[in-house]
Design a protein around this motif. Structure first.
Motif, PDB file in Angstrom:
ATOM      1  N   LEU A   1      40.446  -3.261 -39.625  1.00  0.00           N
ATOM      2  CA  LEU A   1      39.733  -4.398 -39.061  1.00  0.00           C
ATOM      3  C   LEU A   1      40.176  -5.708 -39.697  1.00  0.00           C
ATOM      4  N   SER A   2      40.448  -5.687 -40.999  1.00  0.00           N
ATOM      5  CA  SER A   2      40.854  -6.909 -41.694  1.00  0.00           C
ATOM      6  C   SER A   2      42.189  -7.426 -41.184  1.00  0.00           C
ATOM      7  N   GLU A   3      43.058  -6.532 -40.765  1.00  0.00           N
ATOM      8  CA  GLU A   3      44.375  -6.931 -40.265  1.00  0.00           C
ATOM      9  C   GLU A   3      44.304  -7.664 -38.928  1.00  0.00           C
ATOM     10  N   LEU A   4      43.176  -7.564 -38.232  1.00  0.00           N
ATOM     11  CA  LEU A   4      43.056  -8.177 -36.907  1.00  0.00           C
ATOM     12  C   LEU A   4      42.797  -9.676 -36.973  1.00  0.00           C
ATOM     13  N   LYS A   5      42.443 -10.181 -38.163  1.00  0.00           N
ATOM     14  CA  LYS A   5      42.154 -11.614 -38.329  1.00  0.00           C
ATOM     15  C   LYS A   5      41.109 -12.074 -37.307  1.00  0.00           C
ATOM     16  N   LEU A   6      39.992 -11.383 -37.318  1.00  0.00           N
ATOM     17  CA  LEU A   6      38.903 -11.672 -36.398  1.00  0.00           C
ATOM     18  C   LEU A   6      38.195 -12.972 -36.790  1.00  0.00           C
ATOM     19  N   HIS A   7      37.585 -13.613 -35.807  1.00  0.00           N
ATOM     20  CA  HIS A   7      36.806 -14.817 -36.099  1.00  0.00           C
ATOM     21  C   HIS A   7      35.749 -15.000 -35.011  1.00  0.00           C
ATOM     22  N   TYR A   8      34.710 -15.707 -35.365  1.00  0.00           N
ATOM     23  CA  TYR A   8      33.678 -16.040 -34.381  1.00  0.00           C
ATOM     24  C   TYR A   8      34.241 -17.065 -33.396  1.00  0.00           C
ATOM     25  N   PRO A   9      33.823 -17.018 -32.130  1.00  0.00           N
ATOM     26  CA  PRO A   9      34.317 -17.986 -31.147  1.00  0.00           C
ATOM     27  C   PRO A   9      34.053 -19.420 -31.601  1.00  0.00           C
ATOM     28  N   LYS A  10      35.045 -20.277 -31.441  1.00  0.00           N
ATOM     29  CA  LYS A  10      34.894 -21.668 -31.848  1.00  0.00           C
ATOM     30  C   LYS A  10      34.138 -22.457 -30.771  1.00  0.00           C
ATOM     31  N   THR A  11      33.346 -23.408 -31.216  1.00  0.00           N
ATOM     32  CA  THR A  11      32.561 -24.243 -30.307  1.00  0.00           C
ATOM     33  C   THR A  11      33.328 -25.525 -29.996  1.00  0.00           C
ATOM     34  N   ASN A  12      33.594 -25.781 -28.705  1.00  0.00           N
ATOM     35  CA  ASN A  12      34.321 -26.991 -28.331  1.00  0.00           C
ATOM     36  C   ASN A  12      33.361 -28.185 -28.245  1.00  0.00           C
ATOM     37  N   PRO A  13      33.900 -29.393 -28.164  1.00  0.00           N
ATOM     38  CA  PRO A  13      33.035 -30.591 -28.143  1.00  0.00           C
ATOM     39  C   PRO A  13      31.998 -30.585 -27.026  1.00  0.00           C
ATOM     40  N   MET A  14      32.379 -30.123 -25.834  1.00  0.00           N
ATOM     41  CA  MET A  14      31.437 -30.099 -24.725  1.00  0.00           C
ATOM     42  C   MET A  14      30.273 -29.161 -25.012  1.00  0.00           C
ATOM     43  N   ARG A  15      30.592 -28.008 -25.609  1.00  0.00           N
ATOM     44  CA  ARG A  15      29.551 -27.040 -25.945  1.00  0.00           C
ATOM     45  C   ARG A  15      28.633 -27.582 -27.037  1.00  0.00           C
ATOM     46  N   ARG A  16      29.212 -28.284 -28.028  1.00  0.00           N
ATOM     47  CA  ARG A  16      28.385 -28.862 -29.087  1.00  0.00           C
ATOM     48  C   ARG A  16      27.424 -29.908 -28.520  1.00  0.00           C
ATOM     49  N   LYS A  17      27.919 -30.705 -27.571  1.00  0.00           N
ATOM     50  CA  LYS A  17      27.073 -31.708 -26.933  1.00  0.00           C
ATOM     51  C   LYS A  17      25.910 -31.048 -26.198  1.00  0.00           C
ATOM     52  N   GLU A  18      26.240 -29.947 -25.513  1.00  0.00           N
ATOM     53  CA  GLU A  18      25.194 -29.214 -24.784  1.00  0.00           C
ATOM     54  C   GLU A  18      24.146 -28.661 -25.752  1.00  0.00           C
ATOM     55  N   LEU A  19      24.597 -28.119 -26.872  1.00  0.00           N
ATOM     56  CA  LEU A  19      23.679 -27.544 -27.851  1.00  0.00           C
ATOM     57  C   LEU A  19      22.787 -28.617 -28.483  1.00  0.00           C
ATOM     58  N   ARG A  20      23.374 -29.790 -28.730  1.00  0.00           N
ATOM     59  CA  ARG A  20      22.557 -30.870 -29.299  1.00  0.00           C
ATOM     60  C   ARG A  20      21.461 -31.301 -28.330  1.00  0.00           C
ATOM     61  N   ALA A  21      21.814 -31.339 -27.043  1.00  0.00           N
ATOM     62  CA  ALA A  21      20.813 -31.708 -26.036  1.00  0.00           C
ATOM     63  C   ALA A  21      19.695 -30.663 -25.976  1.00  0.00           C
ATOM     64  N   ILE A  22      20.074 -29.387 -26.042  1.00  0.00           N
ATOM     65  CA  ILE A  22      19.077 -28.314 -26.036  1.00  0.00           C
ATOM     66  C   ILE A  22      18.206 -28.393 -27.274  1.00  0.00           C
ATOM     67  N   ARG A  23      18.816 -28.733 -28.416  1.00  0.00           N
ATOM     68  CA  ARG A  23      18.044 -28.837 -29.662  1.00  0.00           C
ATOM     69  C   ARG A  23      16.987 -29.929 -29.571  1.00  0.00           C
ATOM     70  N   ARG A  24      17.385 -31.087 -28.961  1.00  0.00           N
ATOM     71  CA  ARG A  24      16.431 -32.167 -28.840  1.00  0.00           C
ATOM     72  C   ARG A  24      15.217 -31.744 -28.003  1.00  0.00           C
ATOM     73  N   GLN A  25      15.484 -30.965 -26.950  1.00  0.00           N
ATOM     74  CA  GLN A  25      14.391 -30.481 -26.110  1.00  0.00           C
ATOM     75  C   GLN A  25      13.482 -29.547 -26.885  1.00  0.00           C
ATOM     76  N   LEU A  26      14.081 -28.698 -27.703  1.00  0.00           N
ATOM     77  CA  LEU A  26      13.275 -27.743 -28.495  1.00  0.00           C
ATOM     78  C   LEU A  26      12.443 -28.451 -29.537  1.00  0.00           C
ATOM     79  N   VAL A  27      13.009 -29.485 -30.153  1.00  0.00           N
ATOM     80  CA  VAL A  27      12.269 -30.242 -31.166  1.00  0.00           C
ATOM     81  C   VAL A  27      11.066 -30.928 -30.538  1.00  0.00           C
ATOM     82  N   LYS A  28      11.234 -31.489 -29.324  1.00  0.00           N
ATOM     83  CA  LYS A  28      10.123 -32.143 -28.637  1.00  0.00           C
ATOM     84  C   LYS A  28       9.031 -31.123 -28.272  1.00  0.00           C
TER      85      LYS A  28
END
Length: 289
Positions: free
Chosen positions: A262-289
Motif C-alpha cells: 500500500l505504501s508503494e502506491l503513494k496514496l493521497h486524499y483527493p485535493k480540494t480545488n478553489p471552486m470546491r473550497r468556495k462552495e464549502l465556505r458558503a456551506i459553512r456560513r449557512q451552518l454557522v447561522k
C-alpha cells in the motif's frame, strides 16, 4: 521498526523447491507482549492506509491466501485485518464449486468477487485451487464439463497458468494490486495442530476425516505448489512463501508485506480545488447561522 520481508518473496522466473524454504525462522518479536505491540502498530498503520485507499479511489488491493490445512490462513486474516473498516474490505472463501460455477470457465467465480477500486479484497483459497487440488485430484476435471480435448491436452496446467497470468496482468493494468501468500507449514506442525483440534472440544469442529485423507497426499501437494509458485510469481503479482510454523511471526510478515504494498502506491486524499473550497465556505456560513 520495518521488518525485512524481501527474503520471503519468490523472484519471477525462480524455480521453487519448498524443502529449501524454511517453515520457521528467527522471530521478529522478543516476547508475546512485543509481538502484540508490533502487530498493533501494523494494524494501526494499515487502518490509516485503508482510509486513504478508499478516499483515493484509484486502486484496489487483492490478497490471496493458499496453504495446507491448519496452516493458519483464517487466523492470519482475522488478526492482521482486525483494524480494517468492514465497509472497505471483502473476504471470500472458495469451497467446492456450485453447478452454476462448473458451467463456466475456472476463473469465472473468482472474477465475480474481485474488489472494487478503493477496497481490499481477500481470497481465502482462490482460483489457484484449480492448479493445486485439481492437479492432485485430476478426477475433479471430469466434473467440470470441459471439452474432451481440454482434459486430454498434455499442456492443461501450462494453459491454466497462462490464463491466471493474463488475468493478473489485466487487473494490474486496471489498478488492482495483487499479493499472494503461501503459508508454508511443516508436516510435523500440521500433525500437532490436528491433534490440538481433536483434544480441544472447542476446536473439534475444525477437524474432519477428510483433512486426514488430504494429508496422505502431502508430497503431491508440495509438487503442485512448487510448480504453481514457480510459474505464477511475477514482479506485479508476487508470491510470498511465509514460514507458518510460528503463527505470530507469520502474521507480522503478512502485515508488513501488505503495508509495503500500500505504501508503494503513494496514496493521497483527493485535493480540494478553489471552486470546491468556495462552495464549502458558503456551506459553512449557512451552518454557522
Amino acid at each position: 521498526m520495518r521488518l525485512k520481508v524481501k527474503p520471503f518473496r519468490v523472484r519471477e522466473g525462480a524455480r521453487v523447491r519448498l524443502k529449501k524454504w524454511p517453515t520457521r525462522v528467527k522471530p521478529f518479536y522478543r516476547s508475546k507482549p512485543h509481538y502484540e505491540q508490533l502487530l498493533a502498530h501494523h494494524i494501526s498503520r494499515l487502518s490509516a492506509l485503508q482510509n486513504v485507499l478508499y478516499a483515493h479511489d484509484r486502486y484496489a488491493l487483492l490478497l490471496i491466501f493458499q496453504a495446507m490445512d491448519a496452516a493458519g490462513k483464517d487466523g492470519a486474516i482475522k488478526h492482521v485485518m482486525s483494524g480494517v473498516n468492514p465497509q472497505g474490505c471483502q473476504v471470500f472463501s472458495f469451497r467446492h464449486p456450485s453447478p452454476q460455477e462448473l458451467d463456466h470457465d475456472f476463473l469465472w467465480r473468482a472474477t465475480r468477487c474481485l474488489p472494487e477500486r478503493g477496497r481490499i479484497g481477500i481470497f481465502n483459497r482462490s482460483y489457484y485451487e484449480e492448479v493445486l487440488i485439481v492437479r492432485v485430484h485430476p478426477e475433479i476435471l471430469r466434473g467440470q464439463a470441459l471439452p474432451e480435448e481440454a482434459i486430454d491436452d498434455g499442456k492443461l496446467w501450462t494453459h491454466r497458468y497462462r490464463s491466471i497470468l493474463d488475468l493478473e496482468k489485466h487487473l494490474h493494468r486496471n489498478g488492482t494490486r495483487i499479493v499472494k501468500f503461501f503459508l508454508h507449514l511443516s508436516k510435523e506442525e500440521q500433525r500437532r495442530r490436528f491433534l490440538a483440534r481433536i483434544d480441544d472440544p472447542d476446536k473439534n469442529w475444525k477437524f474432519s476425516r477428510a483433512d486426514l485423507a488430504e494429508r496422505g497426499y502431502w508430497a503431491k501437494y508440495m509438487n503442485a505448489y512448487e510448480a504453481c509458485l514457480s510459474a505464477t510469481s511475477t514482479r506485479r503479482a508476487p508470491w510470498y512463501i511465509v514460514p507458518a510454523d510460528d503463527k505470530e511471526n507469520a502474521r507480522l510478515i503478512i502485515s508488513q508485506v501488505i503495508l509495503d504494498t500500500l505504501s508503494e502506491l503513494k496514496l493521497h486524499y483527493p485535493k480540494t480545488n478553489p471552486m470546491r473550497r468556495k462552495e464549502l465556505r458558503a456551506i459553512r456560513r449557512q451552518l454557522v447561522k
